[in-house]
Design an enzyme around this catalytic site. Structure first.
Site, mmCIF file in Angstrom:
data_model
loop_
_atom_site.group_PDB
_atom_site.id
_atom_site.type_symbol
_atom_site.label_atom_id
_atom_site.label_comp_id
_atom_site.label_asym_id
_atom_site.label_seq_id
_atom_site.Cartn_x
_atom_site.Cartn_y
_atom_site.Cartn_z
ATOM 1 N N GLU A 76 51.488 25.352 54.450
ATOM 2 C CA GLU A 76 52.487 26.200 53.685
ATOM 3 C C GLU A 76 52.687 25.723 52.233
ATOM 4 O O GLU A 76 53.307 26.187 51.385
ATOM 5 C CB GLU A 76 53.613 26.752 54.273
ATOM 6 C CG GLU A 76 53.342 27.301 55.570
ATOM 7 C CD GLU A 76 54.691 27.875 56.146
ATOM 8 O OE1 GLU A 76 55.810 27.851 55.718
ATOM 9 O OE2 GLU A 76 54.463 28.497 57.480
ATOM 10 N N PHE A 131 52.639 38.222 49.119
ATOM 11 C CA PHE A 131 53.527 37.657 49.766
ATOM 12 C C PHE A 131 54.935 38.511 49.762
ATOM 13 O O PHE A 131 55.822 38.297 50.483
ATOM 14 C CB PHE A 131 53.841 36.286 49.168
ATOM 15 C CG PHE A 131 55.024 35.506 49.699
ATOM 16 C CD1 PHE A 131 54.666 34.880 50.943
ATOM 17 C CD2 PHE A 131 56.235 35.248 49.165
ATOM 18 C CE1 PHE A 131 55.992 34.100 51.582
ATOM 19 C CE2 PHE A 131 57.327 34.337 49.592
ATOM 20 C CZ PHE A 131 57.098 33.865 50.889
#
Length: 200
Positions: free
Chosen positions: A159, A24
């Site tokens: 998410e 990420f």
């Protein structure tokens, strides 16, 4: 005002850069040397770890006619060991997508995280939240919106978001700045900006 000179990119020499983690965010190991103040030579070679993270944008949503503003509450892993709580009160914010500008980002995030459609958008500041270790820049805005009478639950389940909207009165502002869940720079800067706007 006295004229000041500042060092630039040309005063840094990157000798080696290696990505040691990519997910990420990325972590890079960098070898570098830089010019020293009041010296003609450079520093010794320094080793630094750098978190490479995309830029982000956030917005303080308020309504001057209603004398109210909105904050969101959500779990934050960075605060997991906080002495109070890992749930933080924040402004609406998010990572800027590829090909997206900061204003488009906050417009999208305001719908996703607070169900609000913005107007009178104003750019306040652009800053590095943690320049000692991270590349991320943060674009801070204010904007007005028609605020609901009470909060609701928002966020994208894809998410892993679980976001609670809170509506505060202007009268809550001073005490809120002392709240234990107000612990990140964008919300502190935004609320201080709003306090100044109300006084003026």
């Amino acid at each position: 005002m006295k004229k000041h000179t500042y060092y630039q990119h040309s005063d840094v020499e990157v000798i080696q850069k290696e990505t040691v983690y990519h997910g990420f965010l990325s972590i890079e190991k960098i070898s570098l040397k830089h010019r020293l103040f009041n010296q003609t030579h450079y520093s010794p070679v320094l080793q630094r770890e750098l978190i490479a993270r995309k830029d982000a944008a956030g917005v303080l949503i308020y309504n001057h006619h209603q004398q109210q503003f909105a904050l969101i509450e959500q779990f934050r892993v960075g605060a997991i060991f906080d002495d109070q709580t890992p749930w933080q009160l924040e402004i609406v914010a998010g990572i800027i997508d590829e090909g997206e500008d900061p204003q488009t980002c906050i417009t999208r995030e305001s719908i996703e995280e607070a169900g609000c459609h913005l107007f009178e958008i104003e750019h306040l500041f652009t800053f590095y939240p943690s320049a000692g270790a991270c590349t991320e820049r943060f674009f801070l805005y204010s904007a007005q919106a028609e605020l609901p009478s009470d909060g609701n639950i928002y966020g994208l389940k894809t998410e892993g978001e679980d976001i609670k909207l809170h509506i505060f009165n202007y009268a809550d502002l001073d005490s809120l700045l002392k709240h234990p869940q107000i612990r990140n720079a964008p919300v502190i800067m935004a609320l201080q900006w709003l306090a100044q706007k109300i006084k003026n």
